[in-house]
Design a protein around this motif. Structure first.
Motif, PDB file in Angstrom:
ATOM      1  N   PRO A   1     -86.934  36.465  17.505  1.00  0.00           N
ATOM      2  CA  PRO A   1     -88.100  35.947  18.244  1.00  0.00           C
ATOM      3  C   PRO A   1     -88.155  36.404  19.704  1.00  0.00           C
ATOM      4  O   PRO A   1     -89.240  36.611  20.245  1.00  0.00           O
ATOM      5  N   ASP A   2     -86.990  36.549  20.351  1.00  0.00           N
ATOM      6  CA  ASP A   2     -86.978  36.886  21.776  1.00  0.00           C
ATOM      7  C   ASP A   2     -87.168  38.371  22.049  1.00  0.00           C
ATOM      8  O   ASP A   2     -87.358  38.772  23.202  1.00  0.00           O
TER       9      ASP A   2
ATOM     10  N   TYR B   1     -89.101  40.538   9.136  1.00  0.00           N
ATOM     11  CA  TYR B   1     -90.036  39.423   9.248  1.00  0.00           C
ATOM     12  C   TYR B   1     -91.288  39.852  10.004  1.00  0.00           C
ATOM     13  O   TYR B   1     -92.407  39.534   9.602  1.00  0.00           O
ATOM     14  N   LYS B   2     -91.103  40.570  11.079  1.00  0.00           N
ATOM     15  CA  LYS B   2     -92.266  41.014  11.839  1.00  0.00           C
ATOM     16  C   LYS B   2     -93.073  42.038  11.051  1.00  0.00           C
ATOM     17  O   LYS B   2     -94.309  42.029  11.076  1.00  0.00           O
TER      18      LYS B   2
ATOM     19  N   HIS C   1     -93.715  37.569  18.594  1.00  0.00           N
ATOM     20  CA  HIS C   1     -92.701  37.744  19.628  1.00  0.00           C
ATOM     21  C   HIS C   1     -92.804  36.539  20.554  1.00  0.00           C
ATOM     22  O   HIS C   1     -93.856  36.306  21.163  1.00  0.00           O
ATOM     23  N   LEU C   2     -91.725  35.757  20.648  1.00  0.00           N
ATOM     24  CA  LEU C   2     -91.743  34.510  21.405  1.00  0.00           C
ATOM     25  C   LEU C   2     -90.599  34.505  22.419  1.00  0.00           C
ATOM     26  O   LEU C   2     -89.516  33.935  22.166  1.00  0.00           O
ATOM     27  N   PRO C   3     -90.781  35.125  23.548  1.00  0.00           N
ATOM     28  CA  PRO C   3     -89.722  35.147  24.567  1.00  0.00           C
ATOM     29  C   PRO C   3     -89.307  33.738  24.967  1.00  0.00           C
ATOM     30  O   PRO C   3     -90.141  32.858  25.170  1.00  0.00           O
TER      31      PRO C   3
ATOM     32  N   HIS D   1     -98.687  29.494  20.951  1.00  0.00           N
ATOM     33  CA  HIS D   1     -97.350  30.070  20.945  1.00  0.00           C
ATOM     34  C   HIS D   1     -96.841  30.142  22.386  1.00  0.00           C
ATOM     35  O   HIS D   1     -97.553  30.539  23.297  1.00  0.00           O
ATOM     36  N   GLY D   2     -95.610  29.749  22.571  1.00  0.00           N
ATOM     37  CA  GLY D   2     -95.073  29.654  23.914  1.00  0.00           C
ATOM     38  C   GLY D   2     -95.074  28.241  24.447  1.00  0.00           C
ATOM     39  O   GLY D   2     -94.522  27.977  25.517  1.00  0.00           O
TER      40      GLY D   2
END
Length: 587
Positions: A210-211, A218-219, A226-228, A541-542
């Motif tokens: 995710p980061d 998965y992507k 994408h989840l920083p 998201h985020g």
């Protein structure tokens, strides 16, 4: 949750079913409307339950969740026929909630086998698993917000969690479980307190990262975002409100054996070691999977795993990372599992022991009875074995204890030859709880707590239960899907219901409310209503607030590569009224 709109049901029902991948028999819009209107007219308060609305995925590729139409109550008359005027006379006898397969998880544990997920599926790895403790807290909040059964309005008598409460049976997971159910702060992080050390940042494209913006399976297959900052947020401290009602606990295979499948005592040094396999080649992966699933190979792990705790050169067959050792990962045994429940520090809303008593303190016999309500007794069974494999069975000692318990409070029962017997005793109705279902009680391995004892499979137990008409239902988990089954008999009074509920780690992440009512006409009803966690269906998201992460937990689960809409079950497995013969005079 958004408020339910009856008019929206007709428009959205077909869309919702299609989005879930479910098929439904063709019915008219008028029929749908009639079923839902009839349901809403019969219940006290549907809000906050799946009678009012249900999370429904929409879109292609990576799907988001939105509010879909509630599920009407389906009446099941497999055992006895329902009278049309029963609602006017019904008296609620009990109301309780079932949690199951919470899998409170140390997602960074060195003894997890995430690399086997191409073979074993979601039981090995899930993209949402770092959020499991926080997601369980949102389920607790849902029960607290409801307070009572939606059909009758009777306040909840208790909550029962039917096994696989923890994932790796680690001390820290057990501590988190207690804090979630009793209330308290949880920091779902182990090892390095300053950062995550698991598979989701290891660099292997086998997992969702995710980061990172790097590609992974998965992507590429599911358009995962994408989840920083996600991993830091997922391992940060949060607070669980704790249940407002008493709770009881039943033990599951993940609560007493490594990975819920390996013989007890396997890999003990690895739990607190400093090495973790992140990726393995096909040979190691296949051998590890077989060691957890094949009776003739159970526990026979490849050398790369068995020697994981030894320092040395990393083999070409696996990618192993150095991780921060953590004494809190030490596995507990069944004695330790019971001791944690008996501890006064973990009493929470009660009762002391959460069903377990000093009679269970040695961890050998982890079964007990408890009062559900006046005239209704609960029986918590232990269907696990310490010898390995995921499925269960029941030992002769427990089988005999169970039959003595049933007979002692049954004025009518049937002997082994099928002859009807009567005796002068005070009747109790019985609801049984276990982790395993009748058809997953197939484990042939002896339990190391009683190694010489005969073990019985589920079919044998069902046959015995049919001899005791006071048995209303058997409530269980393990399968991670919803299934309600009628165990019928030539004599209607000898039938009972088996109620199996989906997990809260995998989609569809549900719990179940069960309300027992006396219809005062020679029948009783068990209303079972599925519950979702108290979290938004969708957030930006985020949004790493507690509510945002709980929402993301559900969103990620429906997008898991192994998510299966069939786990929802059919309409006959969800919100149902289960008719059963009454076995005592109406109160």
């Amino acid at each position: 949750m958004a408020s339910f709109n009856r008019r929206g049901f007709l428009l959205s029902s077909a869309v919702g079913l299609a989005a879930l991948g479910l098929s439904a028999p063709p019915v008219s819009a008028a029929t749908h409307d009639r079923l839902l209107r009839r349901t809403l007219d019969r219940v006290v308060d549907p809000e906050g339950t799946t009678l009012a609305e249900v999370a429904t995925p929409v879109g292609d590729g990576y799907r988001l969740l939105t509010s879909g139409p509630g599920w009407p109550i389906e009446v099941r008359e497999d055992l006895v026929t329902a009278r049309s005027d029963r609602d006017d006379r019904r008296t609620p006898l009990a109301a309780f909630v079932q949690f199951t397969d919470l899998h409170i998880m140390d997602a960074q544990s060195p003894v997890r086998f995430e690399y086997t997920h191409p073979i074993l599926g979601s039981s090995a790895h899930r993209p949402q698993e770092t959020l499991a403790p926080l997601g369980a807290s949102a389920l607790v909040a849902r029960v607290n917000s409801l307070r009572a059964g939606p059909v009758t309005g009777r306040p909840f008598d208790f909550m029962m969690t039917t096994g696989d409460n923890t994932d790796n049976h680690e001390q820290i997971e057990l501590e988190w479980l207690m804090a979630i159910l009793n209330g308290g702060s949880i920091t779902p992080n182990t090892g390095d307190p300053s950062g995550y050390e698991g598979v989701q940042n290891c660099g292997s494209d086998l997992y969702w990262h995710p980061d990172s913006e790097r590609g992974d399976r998965y992507k590429s297959r599911g358009f995962f975002p994408h989840l920083p900052g996600f991993l830091d947020a997922a391992t940060s401290e949060f607070h669980s409100p704790g249940l407002d009602v008493p709770w009881y606990c039943t033990i599951g295979n993940h609560d007493n054996t490594p990975s819920g499948t390996l013989p007890v005592g396997s890999l003990t040094d690895c739990f607190i070691g400093d090495r973790k396999i992140m990726f393995a080649d096909d040979r190691v992966t296949e051998q590890a999977a077989a060691a957890m699933t094949e009776p003739d190979q159970v526990g026979e792990l490849p050398d790369e795993v068995e020697r994981l705790e030894e320092p040395g050169t990393v083999k070409a067959s696996s990618i192993t990372s150095t991780v921060t050792p953590d004494e809190r990962r030490m596995p507990f045994d069944t004695k330790g599992f019971v001791a944690a429940h008996l501890s006064e520090a973990n009493t929470g809303p009660g009762p002391v022991g959460h069903g377990f008593t000093e009679a269970n303190a040695d961890g050998v016999d982890c079964f007990y009875t408890f009062p559900i309500a006046e005239g209704v007794t609960g029986i918590s069974m232990d269907t696990t074995t310490l010898a390995g494999l995921a499925n269960g069975s029941i030992g002769k000692t427990q089988y005999n204890w169970l039959e003595r318990t049933l007979r002692a409070s049954s004025s009518v029962y049937y002997d082994l030859l099928g002859r009807r017997r009567t005796q002068q005793v005070t009747d109790e109705l019985f609801v049984l709880f276990s982790h395993h279902t009748s058809d997953t009680m197939t484990n042939p391995l002896p339990d190391r707590r009683r190694p010489a004892e005969l073990r019985y499979i589920g079919d044998i137990l069902v046959t015995m239960l049919k001899r005791y008409p006071n048995v209303l239902a058997w409530v269980n988990g393990h399968t991670h899907y919803n299934k309600v089954r009628a165990h019928t008999s030539s004599s209607p009074e000898r039938g009972f219901w088996e109620i199996n509920t989906a997990s809260h780690i995998d989609h569809p992440q549900m719990a179940r409310c069960i309300e027992i009512v006396d219809n005062a006409d020679g029948t009783m009803s068990l209303f079972t209503t599925l519950l979702e966690a108290d979290s938004p269906y969708q957030v930006d998201h985020g949004d790493y607030s507690q509510a945002g992460l709980a929402s993301l937990y559900r969103e990620l689960s429906v997008n898991d590569l192994y998510a299966d809409a069939a786990n929802l079950g059919s309409e006959a497995d969800r919100n149902v009224e289960l008719l059963v013969a009454a076995h005592h005079p109406a109160r």
